[in-house]
Motif scaffolding. Structure first.
Motif, PDB file in Angstrom:
ATOM      1  N   LYS A  78      79.493  96.152   6.931  1.00 40.04           N
ATOM      2  CA  LYS A  78      78.261  96.390   7.683  1.00 40.04           C
ATOM      3  C   LYS A  78      78.457  96.120   9.165  1.00 40.04           C
ATOM      4  O   LYS A  78      78.019  96.880  10.020  1.00 40.04           O
ATOM      5  CB  LYS A  78      77.146  95.501   7.128  1.00 40.04           C
ATOM      6  CG  LYS A  78      76.685  95.883   5.732  1.00 40.04           C
ATOM      7  CD  LYS A  78      75.592  94.950   5.254  1.00 40.04           C
ATOM      8  CE  LYS A  78      75.132  95.325   3.843  1.00 40.04           C
ATOM      9  NZ  LYS A  78      74.091  94.390   3.362  1.00 40.04           N
TER      10      LYS A  78
ATOM     11  N   HIS B 172      73.956  94.186  19.455  1.00 36.71           N
ATOM     12  CA  HIS B 172      72.921  94.783  18.603  1.00 36.71           C
ATOM     13  C   HIS B 172      71.637  95.043  19.395  1.00 36.71           C
ATOM     14  O   HIS B 172      70.971  96.063  19.196  1.00 36.71           O
ATOM     15  CB  HIS B 172      72.628  93.869  17.409  1.00 36.71           C
ATOM     16  CG  HIS B 172      73.677  93.904  16.338  1.00 36.71           C
ATOM     17  ND1 HIS B 172      74.107  95.089  15.755  1.00 36.71           N
ATOM     18  CD2 HIS B 172      74.395  92.901  15.741  1.00 36.71           C
ATOM     19  CE1 HIS B 172      75.023  94.806  14.836  1.00 36.71           C
ATOM     20  NE2 HIS B 172      75.230  93.498  14.815  1.00 36.71           N
TER      21      HIS B 172
ATOM     22  N   ASN C  59      69.530  97.884  17.523  1.00 39.66           N
ATOM     23  CA  ASN C  59      69.583  97.578  16.088  1.00 39.66           C
ATOM     24  C   ASN C  59      68.729  96.335  15.807  1.00 39.66           C
ATOM     25  O   ASN C  59      69.224  95.215  15.671  1.00 39.66           O
ATOM     26  CB  ASN C  59      71.030  97.324  15.639  1.00 39.66           C
ATOM     27  CG  ASN C  59      71.900  98.547  15.839  1.00 39.66           C
ATOM     28  OD1 ASN C  59      71.410  99.669  15.795  1.00 39.66           O
ATOM     29  ND2 ASN C  59      73.183  98.327  16.084  1.00 39.66           N
ATOM     30  N   THR C  60      67.423  96.538  15.737  1.00 37.00           N
ATOM     31  CA  THR C  60      66.490  95.413  15.654  1.00 37.00           C
ATOM     32  C   THR C  60      66.750  94.519  14.445  1.00 37.00           C
ATOM     33  O   THR C  60      66.782  93.284  14.554  1.00 37.00           O
ATOM     34  CB  THR C  60      65.042  95.936  15.609  1.00 37.00           C
ATOM     35  OG1 THR C  60      64.821  96.766  16.738  1.00 37.00           O
ATOM     36  CG2 THR C  60      64.056  94.791  15.603  1.00 37.00           C
ATOM     37  N   GLU C  61      66.933  95.111  13.279  1.00 37.78           N
ATOM     38  CA  GLU C  61      67.121  94.330  12.056  1.00 37.78           C
ATOM     39  C   GLU C  61      68.372  93.463  12.149  1.00 37.78           C
ATOM     40  O   GLU C  61      68.352  92.272  11.822  1.00 37.78           O
ATOM     41  CB  GLU C  61      67.200  95.258  10.846  1.00 37.78           C
ATOM     42  CG  GLU C  61      67.316  94.524   9.522  1.00 37.78           C
ATOM     43  CD  GLU C  61      67.346  95.475   8.331  1.00 37.78           C
ATOM     44  OE1 GLU C  61      67.645  95.003   7.216  1.00 37.78           O
ATOM     45  OE2 GLU C  61      67.069  96.681   8.518  1.00 37.78           O
ATOM     46  N   LYS C  62      69.491  94.055  12.595  1.00 40.77           N
ATOM     47  CA  LYS C  62      70.740  93.301  12.719  1.00 40.77           C
ATOM     48  C   LYS C  62      70.627  92.214  13.783  1.00 40.77           C
ATOM     49  O   LYS C  62      71.131  91.098  13.622  1.00 40.77           O
ATOM     50  CB  LYS C  62      71.896  94.246  13.046  1.00 40.77           C
ATOM     51  CG  LYS C  62      72.370  95.062  11.861  1.00 40.77           C
ATOM     52  CD  LYS C  62      72.985  94.155  10.829  1.00 40.77           C
ATOM     53  CE  LYS C  62      73.482  94.951   9.627  1.00 40.77           C
ATOM     54  NZ  LYS C  62      74.007  94.060   8.582  1.00 40.77           N
TER      55      LYS C  62
ATOM     56  N   ASN D 129      68.006  90.588  14.683  1.00 37.86           N
ATOM     57  CA  ASN D 129      67.222  89.474  14.148  1.00 37.86           C
ATOM     58  C   ASN D 129      68.042  88.632  13.167  1.00 37.86           C
ATOM     59  O   ASN D 129      67.924  87.404  13.125  1.00 37.86           O
ATOM     60  CB  ASN D 129      65.954  89.989  13.474  1.00 37.86           C
ATOM     61  CG  ASN D 129      64.938  90.520  14.483  1.00 37.86           C
ATOM     62  OD1 ASN D 129      64.882  90.054  15.619  1.00 37.86           O
ATOM     63  ND2 ASN D 129      64.143  91.500  14.074  1.00 37.86           N
ATOM     64  N   GLU D 130      68.879  89.291  12.342  1.00 36.90           N
ATOM     65  CA  GLU D 130      69.738  88.556  11.404  1.00 36.90           C
ATOM     66  C   GLU D 130      70.709  87.646  12.160  1.00 36.90           C
ATOM     67  O   GLU D 130      70.882  86.477  11.818  1.00 36.90           O
ATOM     68  CB  GLU D 130      70.526  89.537  10.538  1.00 36.90           C
ATOM     69  CG  GLU D 130      69.710  90.226   9.457  1.00 36.90           C
ATOM     70  CD  GLU D 130      70.569  91.150   8.620  1.00 36.90           C
ATOM     71  OE1 GLU D 130      71.820  91.068   8.728  1.00 36.90           O
ATOM     72  OE2 GLU D 130      70.015  91.968   7.869  1.00 36.90           O
TER      73      GLU D 130
ATOM     74  N   ASN E 104      63.091  93.747  22.866  1.00 34.64           N
ATOM     75  CA  ASN E 104      61.691  94.056  22.576  1.00 34.64           C
ATOM     76  C   ASN E 104      60.974  94.678  23.774  1.00 34.64           C
ATOM     77  O   ASN E 104      60.041  95.458  23.601  1.00 34.64           O
ATOM     78  CB  ASN E 104      60.974  92.793  22.111  1.00 34.64           C
ATOM     79  CG  ASN E 104      61.312  92.434  20.670  1.00 34.64           C
ATOM     80  OD1 ASN E 104      60.812  93.038  19.738  1.00 34.64           O
ATOM     81  ND2 ASN E 104      62.190  91.449  20.492  1.00 34.64           N
TER      82      ASN E 104
END
Length: 528
Positions: free
Chosen positions: A9, A72, A77-80, A82-83, A106
């Motif tokens: 990933k 990111h 790549n918002t989801e990545k 945040n992870e 953001n």
């Protein structure tokens, strides 16, 4: 398998095939492009590859996690992002660099609630950080809290930021300008000019002052005065003007204009030397909201009333369409008609389109139909098409522009009675001679196409000069004509400007009393 899945990933996201712990202390703000950032991440991972495989984000160093988060965020790549940020915060709760990376991401995606949350959190941690205050002001503005934004951003001139081409207030003013928050935009420009005093490039300094003048003239309070002198072969026109206005709020402005034209007409074999001074004035109301703009005005001259209005829709920067109507507007078709206080009534449609950001190109056009009358008696009907296109000649010479223009105007046959020229006609003229005066008061048509060059440059942040030269070919006269004009503009202070222009036109085609024109203009405006 779990390790391979995680690495796969991450590899897809950043172009790497293995992930191991990094050791170097790196500041991700120093990477201006994605390729250099990817390379640095790869160097960190490869340098420590022999230390073992990485099973989770928690196995990465804080510096490597920050770099991954920044990448990111840059890629959206918002989801990545945040992870990765969760892993950063497990190692470094309330990590400043991570919060800034999330805030930037953001802001880019206009997630205004999250921007405000992050900015408030940063401000609580670093209340003396000027950059944090800048983002907090932006966050308040995005969420519609304009008073809070103004309170925060008013402190910004006390802070200095590295690598800023100009004060951040100008960015904020741009957003306020597009959002029709005129008083807020003017306040930010004034603060930006104060913050950048002595350090701004001439073009930025002067152009921000020009924008400020536009806001004062169209939306806020202002007073102004000016004079125009036109010298023809067979007479002249002198016009003095005064105007002013006051905003009621960010949506409504009342304004007024007062004008005194003085027209002198030299005698010929058909009419005598004569001159006359006219007086006219209007009051009006402007309304603007959500890129819609409306104007209504009413007034009078000594021979009748003046009325008019317009509606306009503004789209992206440089794109607009408008429709307008007018009654009792002073005709400037020919010097003879100006002397007779001719008036024109009609309507028009105007549109402008901008494209090619590199060369800042514009195309605009207008279609217009109107009637011309003298003392309430119909004289002629005119229909006009106007087209203009211009663009930068070179991106290295930003003040030099080239363009094309075309004008096509047709006039119907003059059919008014000879009584309308009674005050200028020589005694004893025959009816045929009086008819000759009327028939020559307007040309049959004007049909021109031409090219021009215009320029502007800055001596300093307060003083600039500009000019235009052009050549037109007139298909009705089967001949060419040229014109040249130059002018100066000087800012007495940030709110006050004086300007002057002088021009020569080899054949303005203003009817029988026309050929050759010298024109001088001077004006003053002060914002309130």
């Amino acid at each position: 398998m779990r390790t391979r899945s995680l690495l796969g990933k991450l590899g897809c996201a950043i172009g790497l095939c293995v992930m191991v712990d990094g050791v170097a202390q790196i500041s991700y703000e120093s990477y201006s492009d994605l390729d250099s950032l990817r390379y640095e991440i790869g160097q960190q991972l490869e340098a420590a590859q022999s230390t073992g495989q990485v099973k989770s984000y928690d196995d990465l160093s804080l510096d490597t996690l920050r770099l991954l988060l920044y990448l990111h965020a840059k890629l959206g790549n918002t989801e990545k992002a945040n992870e990765v940020s969760e892993a950063v915060f497990r190692k470094s709760p309330d990590d400043k660099q991570a919060l800034f990376a999330l805030l930037s991401m953001n802001l880019e995606s206009q997630q205004k609630d999250e921007v405000l949350r992050l900015a408030q959190k940063l401000n609580s941690m670093y209340p003396e950080d000027g950059q944090v205050k800048y983002y907090l002001g932006q966050a308040y503005y995005m969420n519609g809290f304009y008073k809070e934004a103004n309170s925060i951003l008013s402190e910004l001139p006390d802070y200095q930021f590295e690598n800023k081409l100009y004060p951040q207030e100008f960015d904020i003013a741009e957003k306020a300008f597009m959002g029709s928050e005129w008083a807020y935009a003017a306040n930010m420009i004034l603060k930006g000019l104060e913050a950048g005093d002595g350090s701004l490039s001439f073009d930025v300094d002067f152009e921000q002052k020009e924008r400020l003048q536009l806001i004062f003239a169209k939306r806020l309070g202002h007073i102004g005065a000016g004079a125009i002198a036109k010298l023809f072969n067979q007479g002249n026109v002198f016009v003095t003007k005064a105007n002013g206005g006051q905003a009621l709020n960010d949506r409504y402005k009342i304004y007024g204009e007062f004008e005194v034209p003085h027209i002198q007409l030299d005698g010929t074999s058909l009419w005598r030397d004569s001159s006359r001074t006219f007086v006219q004035g209007i009051i009006g109301l402007n309304y603007n909201r959500n890129n819609w703009d409306a104007n209504f005005h009413a007034g009078a001259h000594q021979d009748g009333g003046i009325f008019g209005g317009s509606f306009a829709k503004n789209f992206d920067y440089g794109k607009s369409v408008s429709i307008d109507g007018f009654y009792g507007r002073r005709s400037e078709d020919t010097l003879l008609l100006e002397r007779l206080n001719a008036r024109t009534n009609g309507a028009g449609i105007f549109g402008q389109y901008s494209f090619d950001d590199k060369y800042k190109s514009y195309v605009n056009g207008r279609i217009e139909g109107r009637n011309i009358d003298v003392d309430g008696e119909d004289l002629s009907t005119a229909f006009g098409l106007y087209l203009n296109a211009d663009r930068l000649i070179s991106t290295n010479i930003t003040q030099l522009r080239g363009g094309y223009r075309a004008n096509y105007i047709t006039y119907s046959s003059v059919n008014a009675s000879s009584d309308v020229i009674q005050e200028i006609a020589l005694p004893g003229l025959t009816q045929t001679q009086r008819g000759e005066i009327l028939s020559n008061s307007l040309p049959e048509a004007i049909h021109r196409h031409g090219l021009f060059l215009s320029w502007k440059d800055y001596v300093n942040g307060d003083f600039s000069y500009h000019g235009i030269v052009g050549y037109d070919y007139d298909f009705e006269q089967s001949s060419g004509l040229y014109y040249v004009s130059a002018g100066l503009a000087y800012y007495i202070n940030d709110k006050s400007r004086i300007s002057a222009d002088l021009g020569y036109f080899s054949d303005p085609s203003l009817g029988q009393a026309g050929s050759d024109l010298w024109q001088a203009l001077v004006s003053f405006q002060m914002g309130l």
